[in-house]
Write an enzyme that holds these catalytic residues in place. Structure first.
Site, short mmCIF file in Angstrom:
data_model
loop_
_atom_site.label_atom_id
_atom_site.label_comp_id
_atom_site.label_asym_id
_atom_site.label_seq_id
_atom_site.Cartn_x
_atom_site.Cartn_y
_atom_site.Cartn_z
N SER A 125 -11.57 -0.76 -0.11
CA SER A 125 -10.23 -0.73 0.48
C SER A 125 -10.26 -1.08 1.96
O SER A 125 -9.34 -1.69 2.49
CB SER A 125 -9.61 0.66 0.33
N ASP B 196 0.84 -1.20 0.00
CA ASP B 196 0.00 0.00 0.00
C ASP B 196 0.88 1.25 0.00
O ASP B 196 1.91 1.27 -0.68
CB ASP B 196 -0.93 -0.05 1.22
N HIS C 79 -3.31 6.07 3.65
CA HIS C 79 -4.15 4.92 3.29
C HIS C 79 -3.58 3.61 3.83
O HIS C 79 -4.29 2.78 4.39
CB HIS C 79 -4.29 4.87 1.77
#
Length: 623
Positions: free
Chosen positions: A377, A147, A208
């Site tokens: 996600s 990620d 994120h």
């Protein structure tokens, strides 16, 4: 290169009106059969001029150095030569790549695509809280999170970050996020999400990955005893024409391939790889596509080693999945909400393996903070963490059997996809761990269309089909326009006090077709009925679904999209305008992409005749 903002997105050239002598493309008298070298080239590589970043696949990895040396001698820019890999990455024009393809040591040349992040008492809903109380925490296993890196000092992780790595591509306007400034780094600190390049205008672009890791294996996550292998796979892009905003993060295919190989070679007891990112959309398996054929062997090899690859299905309210969730050996994850309903934005259908909580999920973000995000996600790491719990409980059981166990224990969601009834389980990790009988099925109903338009958005004129009717937010409050979710480009930090509502960039539900002229009015700032936020969201969805935008033609921002819709001097420009019109209608709620994809094949071919270009444009225009 294919840059798609949660989109597999591409960088395109700004449209410049062609000289009159080239206003129409000549019709060749005959179409010659492609040579063997031409067949090695992906359609549309640098078709309209300029250079493109491409992966050159080699039959023999041992020939990498000589092939790269000869390419450099011929003025091709060799930007990456990864060790022990059967490919190199180059930047070249169409002519240079065609000449390179004549080398018999080269098997194929295709774009180095780039992928963005895909962007409730979730633990109670899946039984994780009771699993923890019974001693199931995932200790002895690890989750690899590929990620945007991780905040190593966040208290949610304690001392459980067991390994770090970074594979971050560089290009014109694209910066590496590896702390050492290079394209790769391994060891402690390699995936640090607190570096200067992760920051922009006071926001952390790299949050994120920390959020995803916290859901999977944070102290407040699904597997609080599991280790975390944090791998940074994104690069920073400071180009509004690519991002639709000042800066965004994208993960290149070459970076993802290197990261997957790094995980495969790891000595850590990894149960699952988490990929909360996504590219192009597929209604069926994409195993036989060029991208699928490259990634599936890697995913299969991980599975054979006992490592599942868990991937976000996508946020497009699409009856299918995004890439690479469309690869059959991944575990594709859709999102549900607190009421056990499929989230309004979530992709769905037979290609989705499991649903998991993905609405208003509270987890860690950099600088020791927490945030609330929504998206597939967020659903994906619930499944990755659950597999770590199952693997810790039964380390000798094969991963395919553990995946099957997790699916069979889930609560069935029953819903319609077209004329077909589909049943997809919702994650129930407690039932999987204890062998409990699955909870009773829940029949899902289609999401209702908005009923109370916002006064700020005028009611559509009954005589005009341009009025918006986008899908509602995945909460009880219904709004008139979809708003981009922070996880799409990872640029906004949302703290938990007060708790923010879930906002996800997804397709509208208007289901009406507008002409190119009407869309030009919409995308021209402040002249249409749709908000700029909605239109920007739609352009992101177009980039994800299309292979032309922005791979050949820039249409990432409202300004560039307007130029595409208004510039129609040549037949190729006319087809671009027709294609963008068709994709915007799709983003606004009309169904069907087969005709658009067929027309894009014509646009991508260098041999398309004038007649073929005109016919393709006519096929996608509103009837």
């Amino acid at each position: 290169m294919r840059l798609r903002p949660l989109v597999v997105c591409a960088i395109l050239l700004a449209l410049v009106p062609a000289a009159p002598a080239f206003a129409d493309d000549p019709t060749p008298t005959a179409t010659p059969s492609p040579s063997a070298s031409q067949e090695k080239l992906e359609d549309g590589l640098a078709l309209d001029g300029g250079t493109v970043r491409a992966i050159v696949e080699l039959a023999d990895p041992g020939q990498k150095a000589p092939v790269a040396g000869e390419a450099a001698a011929d003025s091709v820019d060799v930007v990456l030569q990864p060790e022990s890999q059967p490919f190199i990455v180059v930047q070249g024009t169409a002519e240079e790549l065609a000449a390179l393809a004549e080398d018999s040591r080269i098997t194929s040349i295709h774009r180095d695509r780039a992928y963005p992040p895909s962007a409730a008492n979730n633990l109670v809903q899946i039984g994780a809280d009771q699993a923890h109380a019974q001693g199931f925490t995932g200790t002895g296993q690890a989750v690899a999170v590929l990620d945007t890196g991780i905040d190593e000092d966040h208290p949610n992780f304690g001392s459980r970050i067991v390994d770090e790595a970074c594979f971050s591509a560089v290009d014109t306007g694209v910066q590496s996020l590896c702390p050492n400034g290079q394209t790769s780094q391994t060891g402690k600190g390699a995936a640090n999400a607190m570096t200067a390049k992760c920051l922009a205008d006071g926001a952390n672009l790299c949050e994120h990955g920390t959020h995803v890791a916290g859901i999977a294996a944070g102290d407040s996550g699904v597997a609080p005893g599991a280790g975390i292998v944090a791998v940074q796979v994104f690069s920073r892009v400071d180009d509004e024409s690519v991002c639709g905003e000042a800066s965004c993060l994208l993960a290149y295919e070459s970076s993802l391939r290197l990261a997957l190989d790094y995980v495969a070679a790891s000595t850590q007891p990894i149960a699952a790889v988490n990929l909360s990112l996504g590219g192009g959309l597929s209604e069926t398996s994409c195993d036989d596509t060029e991208e699928g054929a490259i990634f599936k062997p890697k995913i299969d090899a991980l599975l054979a080693k006992g490592i599942a690859t868990v991937v976000a299905a996508g946020n497009e309210y699409f009856e299918g999945t995004s890439f690479p969730a469309c690869i059959s050996s991944t575990v594709a994850v859709g999102a549900n909400d607190d009421s056990d309903a499929i989230a309004d934005f979530s992709n769905r259908g037979a290609g989705v393996d499991l649903f998991a909580p993905g609405v208003d999920i509270d987890s860690s973000v950099p600088d020791n903070q927490t945030a609330v995000y929504s998206g597939t996600s967020m659903a994906t790491p619930h499944v990755a963490g659950a597999l770590a719990l199952l693997k810790a409980q039964s380390p000798q059981t094969s991963m395919p059997d553990l995946i099957a166990k997790l699916k069979s224990a889930g609560r069935p969601y029953v819903y319609q996809v077209g004329d077909t009834q589909v049943t997809t389980p919702r994650l129930d990790v407690l039932a999987a761990l204890t062998g409990s009988t699955p909870q009773p099925p829940i029949t899902q109903t289609p999401a209702p269309a908005p009923e109370d338009p916002d006064p700020a958005d005028p009611e559509p004129d009954p005589s005009d089909s341009s009025g918006p009717s986008p899908s509602p937010e995945p909460s009880e409050t219904i709004t008139t326009t979809p708003v981009p979710v922070p996880t799409l480009t990872v640029t906004v930090t949302v703290t938990v006090t007060p708790k923010a509502p879930a906002t996800v960039c997804t397709r509208g539900t208007a289901g009406t077709r507008m002409t190119a002229k009407k869309w030009a009015v919409e995308v021209h700032r402040s002249t249409g009925k749709l908000s700029d936020a909605t239109l920007t969201c739609y352009l992101k969805l177009v980039q994800k679904a299309s292979t032309v935008f922005p791979e050949l033609t820039k249409a990432s921002s409202l300004g560039t999209a307007y130029r595409v819709l208004k510039t129609t001097k040549t037949n190729r420009e006319k087809l671009d305008a027709a294609l963008l019109t068709g994709w915007l209608n799709w983003a606004n709620g009309t169904n069907g992409t087969a005709t658009l994809k067929s027309a894009e094949k014509v646009r991508l071919s260098a041999k398309s005749t004038t007649t073929a270009l005109k016919k393709a444009a006519k096929s996608v225009l509103p009837k």
